[in-house]
Design a protein around this motif. Structure first.
Motif, PDB file in Angstrom:
ATOM      1  N   ASP A  93       0.862  -1.179   0.000  1.00 52.54           N
ATOM      2  CA  ASP A  93       0.000   0.000   0.000  1.00 52.54           C
ATOM      3  C   ASP A  93       0.902   1.234   0.000  1.00 52.54           C
ATOM      4  O   ASP A  93       1.757   1.386   0.872  1.00 52.54           O
ATOM      5  CB  ASP A  93      -0.869  -0.033   1.258  1.00 52.54           C
ATOM      6  N   THR A  94       0.716   2.122  -0.950  1.00 50.03           N
ATOM      7  CA  THR A  94       1.578   3.298  -1.058  1.00 50.03           C
ATOM      8  C   THR A  94       1.377   4.292   0.085  1.00 50.03           C
ATOM      9  O   THR A  94       2.251   5.105   0.355  1.00 50.03           O
ATOM     10  CB  THR A  94       1.372   4.014  -2.403  1.00 50.03           C
ATOM     11  N   SER A  95       0.249   4.209   0.780  1.00 48.42           N
ATOM     12  CA  SER A  95      -0.001   5.167   1.865  1.00 48.42           C
ATOM     13  C   SER A  95       0.812   4.859   3.116  1.00 48.42           C
ATOM     14  O   SER A  95       1.129   5.758   3.881  1.00 48.42           O
ATOM     15  CB  SER A  95      -1.493   5.218   2.210  1.00 48.42           C
ATOM     16  N   ASP A  96       1.147   3.581   3.338  1.00 43.73           N
ATOM     17  CA  ASP A  96       1.885   3.243   4.554  1.00 43.73           C
ATOM     18  C   ASP A  96       3.038   2.261   4.328  1.00 43.73           C
ATOM     19  O   ASP A  96       3.775   1.928   5.254  1.00 43.73           O
ATOM     20  CB  ASP A  96       0.944   2.687   5.632  1.00 43.73           C
ATOM     21  N   GLY A  97       3.195   1.772   3.098  1.00 42.32           N
ATOM     22  CA  GLY A  97       4.299   0.871   2.781  1.00 42.32           C
ATOM     23  C   GLY A  97       4.115  -0.563   3.221  1.00 42.32           C
ATOM     24  O   GLY A  97       5.044  -1.362   3.156  1.00 42.32           O
ATOM     25  N   LEU A  98       2.912  -0.916   3.662  1.00 36.37           N
ATOM     26  CA  LEU A  98       2.662  -2.273   4.156  1.00 36.37           C
ATOM     27  C   LEU A  98       1.978  -3.136   3.092  1.00 36.37           C
ATOM     28  O   LEU A  98       1.063  -2.682   2.414  1.00 36.37           O
ATOM     29  CB  LEU A  98       1.780  -2.235   5.400  1.00 36.37           C
ATOM     30  N   LEU A  99       2.410  -4.360   2.997  1.00 39.67           N
ATOM     31  CA  LEU A  99       1.778  -5.330   2.108  1.00 39.67           C
ATOM     32  C   LEU A  99       0.529  -5.849   2.802  1.00 39.67           C
ATOM     33  O   LEU A  99       0.603  -6.371   3.913  1.00 39.67           O
ATOM     34  CB  LEU A  99       2.741  -6.483   1.812  1.00 39.67           C
TER      35      LEU A  99
END
Length: 170
Positions: free
Chosen positions: A71-77
């Motif tokens: 997720d580009t908003s938080d960097g988490l898969l």
């Protein structure tokens, strides 16, 4: 791990797809490539450095796939597949996923853990540049995971408030 060749799908860009959905294979299973390698090092030490070195590019490729799909908003898969699939759930005779743990939480957790472990592997190989990179990356990801999934009112990560179940899926 020793039986995986460099040409194994996990050692390339991890392109396996689920034939039913066309989506990538479950990250919760594929992360074993990094987890097993790190745990092998923890239990066997320098005896397995040559194995880690042989597979390091594959570890980086797998993590690259995870990061490209995060997720580009938080960097988490947050690609969800199995989630907390072995939870205690008496209403279903302990079958199926936990109704209390959102699957994206579990996938994101393993994404964070893999970053940490990849930093440890890079350190074991003497690659301080990549070890530092992954340690900082893991720290940022851990902060993001905590911010997204910790519920102060519940006093933990799961069960959590309703908003935990409404995380968007990439």
């Amino acid at each position: 791990l020793c039986s995986l060749s460099y040409t194994h799908p996990l050692a390339r860009a991890y392109t396996h797809t689920n034939t039913n959905t066309g989506e990538p294979g479950c990250p919760i299973w594929s992360v074993a490539y990094i987890v097993i390698a790190r745990n092998l090092y923890v239990s066997r030490g320098d005896d397995v450095v040559s194995i880690l070195r042989k597979h390091y590019e594959g570890f980086e490729n797998l993590m690259g796939w995870y990061d490209r799909h995060a997720d580009t908003s938080d960097g988490l898969l947050k690609l969800s597949c199995y989630g907390d699939w072995m939870s205690f759930n008496p209403t279903s005779n302990n079958g199926g996923a936990s109704p209390f743990t959102p699957p994206p939480l579990v996938t994101a957790f393993f994404h964070v853990l893999a970053k940490k472990y990849l930093g440890e592997i890079a350190h074991a190989l003497g690659n301080t540049t990549r070890a530092d990179f992954w340690a900082k990356n893991a720290s940022r990801a851990s902060d993001s995971w905590h911010k997204l999934y910790y519920s102060p009112s519940a006093g933990g990560y799961a069960p959590c408030e309703q908003n935990c179940f409404n995380t968007s899926r990439n």
